[in-house]
Design a protein around this motif. Structure first.
Motif, PDB file in Angstrom:
ATOM      1  N   GLY A 167       0.803  -1.220   0.000  1.00 43.56           N
ATOM      2  CA  GLY A 167       0.000   0.000   0.000  1.00 43.56           C
ATOM      3  C   GLY A 167       0.834   1.266   0.000  1.00 43.56           C
ATOM      4  O   GLY A 167       0.446   2.275  -0.600  1.00 43.56           O
ATOM      5  N   ILE A 168       1.980   1.231   0.673  1.00 46.29           N
ATOM      6  CA  ILE A 168       2.882   2.387   0.669  1.00 46.29           C
ATOM      7  C   ILE A 168       3.249   2.767  -0.762  1.00 46.29           C
ATOM      8  O   ILE A 168       3.150   3.929  -1.178  1.00 46.29           O
ATOM      9  N   ALA A 169       3.700   1.778  -1.524  1.00 45.01           N
ATOM     10  CA  ALA A 169       4.152   2.034  -2.894  1.00 45.01           C
ATOM     11  C   ALA A 169       3.006   2.518  -3.778  1.00 45.01           C
ATOM     12  O   ALA A 169       3.168   3.451  -4.578  1.00 45.01           O
ATOM     13  N   VAL A 170       1.843   1.893  -3.641  1.00 43.73           N
ATOM     14  CA  VAL A 170       0.693   2.299  -4.456  1.00 43.73           C
ATOM     15  C   VAL A 170       0.261   3.713  -4.092  1.00 43.73           C
ATOM     16  O   VAL A 170      -0.055   4.528  -4.966  1.00 43.73           O
ATOM     17  N   GLU A 171       0.244   4.026  -2.804  1.00 43.74           N
ATOM     18  CA  GLU A 171      -0.182   5.354  -2.351  1.00 43.74           C
ATOM     19  C   GLU A 171       0.751   6.439  -2.869  1.00 43.74           C
ATOM     20  O   GLU A 171       0.306   7.489  -3.342  1.00 43.74           O
ATOM     21  N   ILE A 172       2.050   6.215  -2.783  1.00 35.27           N
ATOM     22  CA  ILE A 172       3.008   7.262  -3.160  1.00 35.27           C
ATOM     23  C   ILE A 172       3.159   7.391  -4.664  1.00 35.27           C
ATOM     24  O   ILE A 172       3.194   8.505  -5.206  1.00 35.27           O
ATOM     25  N   PHE A 173       3.216   6.271  -5.367  1.00 33.60           N
ATOM     26  CA  PHE A 173       3.507   6.346  -6.805  1.00 33.60           C
ATOM     27  C   PHE A 173       2.276   6.190  -7.694  1.00 33.60           C
ATOM     28  O   PHE A 173       2.308   6.612  -8.853  1.00 33.60           O
ATOM     29  N   GLY A 174       1.208   5.593  -7.167  1.00 36.68           N
ATOM     30  CA  GLY A 174       0.047   5.316  -8.010  1.00 36.68           C
ATOM     31  C   GLY A 174      -1.126   6.241  -7.819  1.00 36.68           C
ATOM     32  O   GLY A 174      -2.032   6.276  -8.652  1.00 36.68           O
ATOM     33  N   LEU A 175      -1.135   7.005  -6.730  1.00 35.15           N
ATOM     34  CA  LEU A 175      -2.259   7.891  -6.453  1.00 35.15           C
ATOM     35  C   LEU A 175      -2.223   9.094  -7.388  1.00 35.15           C
ATOM     36  O   LEU A 175      -1.166   9.698  -7.582  1.00 35.15           O
ATOM     37  N   PRO A 176      -3.351   9.476  -7.985  1.00 32.39           N
ATOM     38  CA  PRO A 176      -3.369  10.695  -8.818  1.00 32.39           C
ATOM     39  C   PRO A 176      -2.971  11.915  -8.001  1.00 32.39           C
ATOM     40  O   PRO A 176      -3.303  12.010  -6.813  1.00 32.39           O
ATOM     41  N   ARG A 177      -2.285  12.845  -8.622  1.00 32.73           N
ATOM     42  CA  ARG A 177      -1.796  14.041  -7.937  1.00 32.73           C
ATOM     43  C   ARG A 177      -2.302  15.304  -8.645  1.00 32.73           C
ATOM     44  O   ARG A 177      -1.539  16.021  -9.310  1.00 32.73           O
ATOM     45  N   PRO A 178      -3.593  15.619  -8.510  1.00 27.55           N
ATOM     46  CA  PRO A 178      -4.121  16.813  -9.185  1.00 27.55           C
ATOM     47  C   PRO A 178      -3.517  18.106  -8.673  1.00 27.55           C
ATOM     48  O   PRO A 178      -3.635  19.146  -9.319  1.00 27.55           O
ATOM     49  N   GLU A 179      -2.866  18.050  -7.492  1.00 26.43           N
ATOM     50  CA  GLU A 179      -2.247  19.265  -6.958  1.00 26.43           C
ATOM     51  C   GLU A 179      -0.993  19.669  -7.730  1.00 26.43           C
ATOM     52  O   GLU A 179      -0.494  20.784  -7.559  1.00 26.43           O
ATOM     53  N   PHE A 180      -0.476  18.780  -8.578  1.00 28.45           N
ATOM     54  CA  PHE A 180       0.719  19.076  -9.357  1.00 28.45           C
ATOM     55  C   PHE A 180       0.339  19.347 -10.807  1.00 28.45           C
ATOM     56  O   PHE A 180      -0.504  18.639 -11.378  1.00 28.45           O
ATOM     57  N   ASP A 181       0.991  20.359 -11.399  1.00 26.16           N
ATOM     58  CA  ASP A 181       0.712  20.689 -12.800  1.00 26.16           C
ATOM     59  C   ASP A 181       1.836  20.200 -13.712  1.00 26.16           C
ATOM     60  O   ASP A 181       2.142  20.811 -14.726  1.00 26.16           O
ATOM     61  N   PHE A 182       2.439  19.075 -13.331  1.00 28.91           N
ATOM     62  CA  PHE A 182       3.488  18.466 -14.146  1.00 28.91           C
ATOM     63  C   PHE A 182       3.286  16.955 -14.100  1.00 28.91           C
ATOM     64  O   PHE A 182       2.584  16.439 -13.222  1.00 28.91           O
ATOM     65  N   PRO A 183       3.874  16.221 -15.026  1.00 27.82           N
ATOM     66  CA  PRO A 183       3.617  14.777 -15.092  1.00 27.82           C
ATOM     67  C   PRO A 183       4.111  14.040 -13.855  1.00 27.82           C
ATOM     68  O   PRO A 183       5.248  14.218 -13.425  1.00 27.82           O
ATOM     69  N   TRP A 184       3.235  13.236 -13.263  1.00 31.66           N
ATOM     70  CA  TRP A 184       3.604  12.385 -12.144  1.00 31.66           C
ATOM     71  C   TRP A 184       4.007  11.026 -12.683  1.00 31.66           C
ATOM     72  O   TRP A 184       4.041  10.797 -13.899  1.00 31.66           O
ATOM     73  N   ARG A 225       0.353  15.342   2.314  1.00 32.53           N
ATOM     74  CA  ARG A 225      -0.904  14.713   1.907  1.00 32.53           C
ATOM     75  C   ARG A 225      -1.086  13.367   2.601  1.00 32.53           C
ATOM     76  O   ARG A 225      -2.205  12.951   2.888  1.00 32.53           O
ATOM     77  N   LEU A 226       0.011  12.696   2.898  1.00 33.21           N
ATOM     78  CA  LEU A 226      -0.047  11.441   3.641  1.00 33.21           C
ATOM     79  C   LEU A 226      -0.239  11.671   5.138  1.00 33.21           C
ATOM     80  O   LEU A 226      -0.400  10.712   5.899  1.00 33.21           O
ATOM     81  N   VAL A 227      -0.191  12.954   5.551  1.00 31.69           N
ATOM     82  CA  VAL A 227      -0.306  13.349   6.949  1.00 31.69           C
ATOM     83  C   VAL A 227       0.795  12.684   7.775  1.00 31.69           C
ATOM     84  O   VAL A 227       0.555  12.087   8.827  1.00 31.69           O
ATOM     85  N   ILE A 228       2.020  12.773   7.263  1.00 34.61           N
ATOM     86  CA  ILE A 228       3.177  12.270   7.978  1.00 34.61           C
ATOM     87  C   ILE A 228       4.235  13.357   7.998  1.00 34.61           C
ATOM     88  O   ILE A 228       4.158  14.341   7.256  1.00 34.61           O
ATOM     89  N   ALA A 229       5.231  13.165   8.851  1.00 35.20           N
ATOM     90  CA  ALA A 229       6.342  14.109   8.911  1.00 35.20           C
ATOM     91  C   ALA A 229       7.141  14.036   7.617  1.00 35.20           C
ATOM     92  O   ALA A 229       7.114  13.026   6.909  1.00 35.20           O
ATOM     93  N   PRO A 230       7.876  15.106   7.268  1.00 32.76           N
ATOM     94  CA  PRO A 230       8.744  15.039   6.093  1.00 32.76           C
ATOM     95  C   PRO A 230       9.698  13.857   6.177  1.00 32.76           C
ATOM     96  O   PRO A 230      10.027  13.373   7.254  1.00 32.76           O
ATOM     97  N   GLN A 231      10.118  13.413   5.002  1.00 30.25           N
ATOM     98  CA  GLN A 231      10.977  12.232   4.894  1.00 30.25           C
ATOM     99  C   GLN A 231      12.190  12.329   5.809  1.00 30.25           C
ATOM    100  O   GLN A 231      12.863  13.343   5.893  1.00 30.25           O
ATOM    101  N   ARG A 232      12.453  11.236   6.529  1.00 30.79           N
ATOM    102  CA  ARG A 232      13.611  11.170   7.412  1.00 30.79           C
ATOM    103  C   ARG A 232      14.841  10.752   6.618  1.00 30.79           C
ATOM    104  O   ARG A 232      14.745  10.012   5.644  1.00 30.79           O
ATOM    105  N   GLY A 233      16.002  11.221   7.043  1.00 31.97           N
ATOM    106  CA  GLY A 233      17.237  10.823   6.398  1.00 31.97           C
ATOM    107  C   GLY A 233      17.508   9.342   6.597  1.00 31.97           C
ATOM    108  O   GLY A 233      17.177   8.764   7.631  1.00 31.97           O
ATOM    109  N   GLY A 234      18.142   8.720   5.608  1.00 32.78           N
ATOM    110  CA  GLY A 234      18.372   7.284   5.664  1.00 32.78           C
ATOM    111  C   GLY A 234      19.270   6.854   6.793  1.00 32.78           C
ATOM    112  O   GLY A 234      19.193   5.713   7.258  1.00 32.78           O
ATOM    113  N   GLY A 235      20.141   7.756   7.276  1.00 30.84           N
ATOM    114  CA  GLY A 235      21.074   7.389   8.324  1.00 30.84           C
ATOM    115  C   GLY A 235      20.471   7.346   9.709  1.00 30.84           C
ATOM    116  O   GLY A 235      21.132   6.936  10.658  1.00 30.84           O
ATOM    117  N   GLN A 236      19.207   7.748   9.842  1.00 28.80           N
ATOM    118  CA  GLN A 236      18.585   7.713  11.163  1.00 28.80           C
ATOM    119  C   GLN A 236      18.393   6.270  11.609  1.00 28.80           C
ATOM    120  O   GLN A 236      18.075   5.391  10.812  1.00 28.80           O
TER     121      GLN A 236
END
Length: 325
Positions: free
Chosen positions: A22-39, A189-200
């Motif tokens: 679901g993570i992958a589908v939500e981030i990459f497969g969900l339509p993004r009408p808020e963006f005016d460029f190709p997703w 939009r996911l109602v989560i904090a901004p992406q954490r750095g990989g080293g955390q």
């Protein structure tokens, strides 16, 4: 100009982890009408015959098989159903072929065992859920397994830790493709904090009470407002009305990282946003981010982003996104 990120294929198979899928589908497969460029374009690719039983009462049906991976620019591998089961040879062959032609591969949690079985991680640094890191290192000694991070970006291959770390890894990929501001919009939009750095660190050994989070949050807000200053751990502790020793312990309990690492990540996030806005000179951004010299600023940014300031600005700065729609 921003490159279109192309087709993202999310693998589906019997017994997959539905949360990671679901993570992958939500981030990459969900339509993004808020963006005016190709997703991203998005496709679910079946490894097993449809319908696939993925959880009690849940089935997935897809009209795309492994042959369609030849068109994907990015392939997402959710948690594998059984670490002791060798993945189908047809899947391993398809992933090797995709890797050879330059496709990006992303594993979430135990999905790393699929990449390992394909031999694609030999000689590389990788991670997985902390419960499986010893097993991964024992079974595949050619892999440099790092048990202490959320995700590892090796360029063409990204491996992430347990389920929620997959969100961070996927947002990291969005940041690579579209810049930090866009990744943060997706996070909001996911109602989560901004992406954490990989080293955390991925593992906090004890449950975290609400009180330490409440005590630390105002300090983080203060620090974000003062990134242009040479903020020290002592100053942060003073803001929290704690001794340094107590502050360090509670900060780690609440965030899973150190104040120094958190400050550096916050400065790098600010630097990316200012570069993307493309309104300030590098020297001005350096000052806003609290660095005393361009040499140290350039070195820190390259280590964090993997590219130079000028390359990042050229790639993500001042893009007329309407032209890309």
């Amino acid at each position: 100009m921003l490159n279109q990120a192309g087709l993202v294929a999310v693998l589906a198979y019997e017994g997959l982890c539905t949360f990671e899928f679901g993570i992958a589908v939500e981030i990459f497969g969900l339509p993004r009408p808020e963006f005016d460029f190709p997703w991203y374009q998005h496709r679910i690719v079946s490894v097993d015959a449809s319908p696939m039983q993925v959880a009690e009462g849940i089935q997935i049906v897809s009209s795309f098989g492994l042959d369609s991976l030849s068109e994907a620019q990015t392939i997402i591998i959710p948690g594998w159903r059984n670490r002791d089961e060798r993945p189908p040879q047809a899947l391993l062959d398809a992933l090797c072929a995709a890797h050879q032609r330059g496709a990006r591969l992303v594993s979430i949690c135990s999905g790393v065992f699929v990449l390992a079985a394909a031999g694609l991680l030999n000689g590389l640094r990788a991670t997985t859920h902390w419960r499986y890191t010893d097993e991964l290192a024992s079974r595949y000694p050619a892999i440099e397994v790092d048990p202490n991070v959320l995700y590892v970006d090796s360029g063409q291959i990204i491996t992430s830790a347990g389920s929620a770390a997959g969100i961070d890894a996927c947002l990291h990929l969005v940041s690579r493709d579209y810049g930090t501001q866009i990744a943060n919009i997706v996070a909001r939009r996911l109602v989560i904090a901004p992406q954490r750095g990989g080293g955390q660190t991925q593992f906090i050994p004890a449950p975290v009470a609400q009180k330490p989070r409440d005590e630390i949050a105002p300090v983080l807000e203060w620090a974000l407002q003062n990134l242009h200053r040479n903020v020290s751990v002592r100053q942060m502790a003073q803001q929290a009305l704690m001794s340094e020793r107590t502050f360090l312990r509670r900060f780690s309990d609440a965030s899973g990282t150190t104040p120094k690492a958190w400050l550096l990540q916050a400065r790098m996030n600010l630097a990316r946003e200012l570069l993307e806005n493309n309104q300030l000179l590098n020297e001005q951004i350096m000052t806003r981010c609290g660095f005393g010299s361009m040499e140290s600023f350039r070195a820190a940014f390259r280590k964090s982003a993997g590219i130079s300031l000028s390359t990042y600005r050229k790639t993500f700065g001042g893009i007329n996104r309407a032209e890309l729609s």
